[in-house]
Design an enzyme around this catalytic site. Structure first.
Site, PDB file in Angstrom:
ATOM      1  N   LYS A 113       0.842  -1.211   0.000  1.00 33.35           N
ATOM      2  CA  LYS A 113       0.000   0.000   0.000  1.00 33.35           C
ATOM      3  C   LYS A 113       0.872   1.254   0.000  1.00 33.35           C
ATOM      4  O   LYS A 113       0.496   2.270  -0.584  1.00 33.35           O
ATOM      5  CB  LYS A 113      -0.963   0.005   1.196  1.00 33.35           C
ATOM      6  CG  LYS A 113      -1.963  -1.132   1.151  1.00 33.35           C
ATOM      7  CD  LYS A 113      -3.381  -0.700   0.805  1.00 33.35           C
ATOM      8  CE  LYS A 113      -4.152  -1.863   0.228  1.00 33.35           C
ATOM      9  NZ  LYS A 113      -5.540  -1.935   0.395  1.00 33.35           N
ATOM     10  N   LYS A 195      -2.766 -11.103  -7.847  1.00 32.01           N
ATOM     11  CA  LYS A 195      -4.168 -11.371  -7.480  1.00 32.01           C
ATOM     12  C   LYS A 195      -5.135 -10.385  -8.118  1.00 32.01           C
ATOM     13  O   LYS A 195      -4.794  -9.228  -8.359  1.00 32.01           O
ATOM     14  CB  LYS A 195      -4.331 -11.393  -5.955  1.00 32.01           C
ATOM     15  CG  LYS A 195      -4.357 -10.039  -5.287  1.00 32.01           C
ATOM     16  CD  LYS A 195      -4.978 -10.134  -3.894  1.00 32.01           C
ATOM     17  CE  LYS A 195      -5.246  -8.712  -3.396  1.00 32.01           C
ATOM     18  NZ  LYS A 195      -6.128  -8.578  -2.287  1.00 32.01           N
ATOM     19  N   LYS A 198      -9.710  -5.302  -6.417  1.00 34.18           N
ATOM     20  CA  LYS A 198     -10.717  -4.323  -6.822  1.00 34.18           C
ATOM     21  C   LYS A 198     -10.084  -2.995  -7.194  1.00 34.18           C
ATOM     22  O   LYS A 198     -10.647  -2.228  -7.959  1.00 34.18           O
ATOM     23  CB  LYS A 198     -11.842  -4.151  -5.819  1.00 34.18           C
ATOM     24  CG  LYS A 198     -11.568  -4.119  -4.357  1.00 34.18           C
ATOM     25  CD  LYS A 198     -12.892  -3.809  -3.624  1.00 34.18           C
ATOM     26  CE  LYS A 198     -13.040  -4.531  -2.305  1.00 34.18           C
ATOM     27  NZ  LYS A 198     -12.132  -4.096  -1.247  1.00 34.18           N
TER      28      LYS A 198
HETATM   29  P1  ATP Z   1      -8.047  -3.636  -2.623  1.00 40.26           P
HETATM   30  O1  ATP Z   1      -7.773  -3.862  -4.068  1.00 40.26           O
HETATM   31  O2  ATP Z   1      -8.866  -2.393  -2.328  1.00 40.26           O
HETATM   32  O3  ATP Z   1      -6.858  -3.801  -1.728  1.00 40.26           O
HETATM   33  P2  ATP Z   1      -9.083  -6.284  -2.366  1.00 40.26           P
HETATM   34  O4  ATP Z   1      -9.765  -6.638  -3.646  1.00 40.26           O
HETATM   35  O5  ATP Z   1      -7.776  -6.888  -2.073  1.00 40.26           O
HETATM   36  O6  ATP Z   1      -9.070  -4.732  -2.184  1.00 40.26           O
HETATM   37  P3  ATP Z   1     -10.104  -6.559   0.341  1.00 40.26           P
HETATM   38  O7  ATP Z   1     -11.218  -5.674   0.827  1.00 40.26           O
HETATM   39  O8  ATP Z   1      -8.735  -6.255   0.812  1.00 40.26           O
HETATM   40  O9  ATP Z   1     -10.133  -6.670  -1.243  1.00 40.26           O
HETATM   41  O10 ATP Z   1     -10.452  -8.054   0.706  1.00 40.26           O
HETATM   42  C1  ATP Z   1     -11.708  -8.583   1.004  1.00 40.26           C
HETATM   43  C2  ATP Z   1     -11.626 -10.092   1.119  1.00 40.26           C
HETATM   44  O11 ATP Z   1     -11.467 -10.663  -0.190  1.00 40.26           O
HETATM   45  C3  ATP Z   1     -10.435 -10.600   1.932  1.00 40.26           C
HETATM   46  O12 ATP Z   1     -10.839 -11.737   2.669  1.00 40.26           O
HETATM   47  C4  ATP Z   1      -9.434 -10.980   0.900  1.00 40.26           C
HETATM   48  O13 ATP Z   1      -8.544 -11.958   1.365  1.00 40.26           O
HETATM   49  C5  ATP Z   1     -10.335 -11.516  -0.211  1.00 40.26           C
HETATM   50  N1  ATP Z   1      -9.724 -11.378  -1.525  1.00 40.26           N
HETATM   51  C6  ATP Z   1      -9.354 -10.222  -2.129  1.00 40.26           C
HETATM   52  N2  ATP Z   1      -8.853 -10.460  -3.357  1.00 40.26           N
HETATM   53  C7  ATP Z   1      -8.908 -11.797  -3.529  1.00 40.26           C
HETATM   54  C8  ATP Z   1      -8.530 -12.669  -4.606  1.00 40.26           C
HETATM   55  N3  ATP Z   1      -8.025 -12.205  -5.717  1.00 40.26           N
HETATM   56  N4  ATP Z   1      -8.725 -13.989  -4.448  1.00 40.26           N
HETATM   57  C9  ATP Z   1      -9.261 -14.481  -3.307  1.00 40.26           C
HETATM   58  N5  ATP Z   1      -9.632 -13.726  -2.266  1.00 40.26           N
HETATM   59  C10 ATP Z   1      -9.468 -12.403  -2.356  1.00 40.26           C
END
Ligand code: ATP
Ligand code: LTN
Length: 332
Positions: A113, A195, A198
């Site tokens: 981050k 990964k 979002k």
């Molecule tokens: P950002 O891009 O804003 O960091 P993010 O997509 O990583 O967000 P989070 O809000 O950090 O999402 O995560 C929400 C949940 O979704 C967490 O339990 C995280 O482990 C899971 N998660 C996020 N991305 C993935 C992915 N690509 N595959 C599986 N689980 C995921």
């Protein structure tokens, strides 16, 4: 026998992706009958990056609707907004005093981050895992269902709990991460070695839960694969196809071997269409329910208020115990 306790949350940073759904939400839905589940919107964590206040408010409400649309029954689960329960931040302050700078400095999400938001490296970003530890420990959670990327935060929560318990005696329960066997890490469609996120800039890299049928078909058609044209699972050499196989296998509830067999002798064209169709079939009812729920925001707030009432009782009891143990004067 008392049910085991589950706690988890998602930040209100924007529209969820298929990664969030398959890695987190989908597992939550499967746990609701067996466990006593607490699912929150981690709105305070969202403040660690800059947000438009109106959008954050909207995203928070949308996320509640999405939890329910994804299949969480508000009668069975305690659904609430993190900031509605001040005990989380109160406990977080105490835990900050039992967490070392060196431990926080090792967190890979913090490093990522910082690289992404170099103009806003605030101390909330640094102490993010301490608030997350408070979220978990305040409910005596046994299990925390998250994706693979959150595992390190679970480890630090355990370390903090253990440190506190060893000084003051048994206070916190040791939480275990619950990381699904498949789907723990859904990869980007354009960048299958990182990964699906979002906050990814390239819209073609991620499937949003709000995507239309046409978007979904287009994104899967353009997904990066390789030149072998054979549906075979090999993460190292075929990360793109392997990722699509994982997505298909979770949605269709099939093993990877079964998926390999099903598409034996077929090229990527057919396979990609089948994956897109499976995703559309799963998301369509979810989207319909989501839109219906958003028509009645008052009802959503009522669900949250009920959740807050239940969760805050539990949280305040634990907080009081912690305050007592560390020597704060309690006004009883
Ligand atoms: P950002 O891009 O804003 O960091 P993010 O997509 O990583 O967000 P989070 O809000 O950090 O999402 O995560 C929400 C949940 O979704 C967490 O339990 C995280 O482990 C899971 N998660 C996020 N991305 C993935 C992915 N690509 N595959 C599986 N689980 C995921
Ligand atoms: N950091 C988590 C969101 C989160 C969370 C929690 C998850 C905040 N508090 C407590 C599980 C338990 C994320 O998914 N990015």
């Amino acid at each position: 026998m008392e049910k085991k306790i589950i706690l988890s949350g998602i930040q209100a940073t924007g529209t969820l992706t298929l990664g969030n759904y398959l890695g987190a939400l989908n597992n939550w839905v499967e746990m609701q009958d067996k466990y006593d589940c607490y699912y929150m919107i981690a709105d305070l964590h969202t403040l660690t990056i800059r947000n438009d206040p109106e959008i954050l408010r909207k995203n928070t409400l949308n996320l509640i609707a999405l939890y329910i649309a994804a299949g969480l029954d508000p009668e069975k689960n305690t659904i609430f907004i993190q900031s509605h329960i001040p005990a989380h931040t109160q406990l977080s302050w105490v835990l900050n005093c039992y967490t070392y700078m060196g431990e926080l400095n090792r967190m890979t999400q913090y490093k990522d981050k910082c690289a992404k938001h170099a103009d806003n490296i605030n101390s909330g970003l640094f102490t993010y895992p301490v608030l997350m530890a408070a979220d978990i420990l305040i409910y005596n959670a046994d299990l925390v269902p998250v994706g693979q990327d959150q595992k390190q935060h679970l480890e630090i929560a355990r370390d903090i709990a253990e440190r506190f318990n060893s000084i003051y005696g048994e206070t916190f329960k040791m939480p275990e991460p619950y990381i699904g066997k498949v789907g723990a890490k859904i990869m980007g469609l354009q960048n299958p070695t990182s990964k699906m996120s979002k906050s990814a800039e390239d819209p073609m890299d991620k499937i949003l839960l709000s995507d239309t049928k046409e978007d979904i078909i287009k994104k899967f058609k353009k997904a990066v694969t390789d030149s072998e044209n054979k549906v075979r699972f090999d993460v190292e050499n075929k990360p793109g196809v392997s990722n699509l196989m994982v997505i298909y296998s979770i949605i269709k509830n099939k093993t990877i071997e079964e998926v390999e067999k099903e598409f034996e002798g077929q090229g990527y064209g057919n396979f990609k269409t089948a994956v897109a169709e499976a995703v559309i079939e799963r998301l369509e009812p979810l989207q319909k329910r989501y839109n219906e729920l958003l028509e009645n925001p008052k009802e959503l707030m009522e669900i949250c208020n009920k959740g807050t009432e239940k969760a805050s009782k539990k949280a305040n009891t634990l907080l009081k115990n912690v305050y007592k143990k560390v020597g704060l004067v309690i006004n009883e």
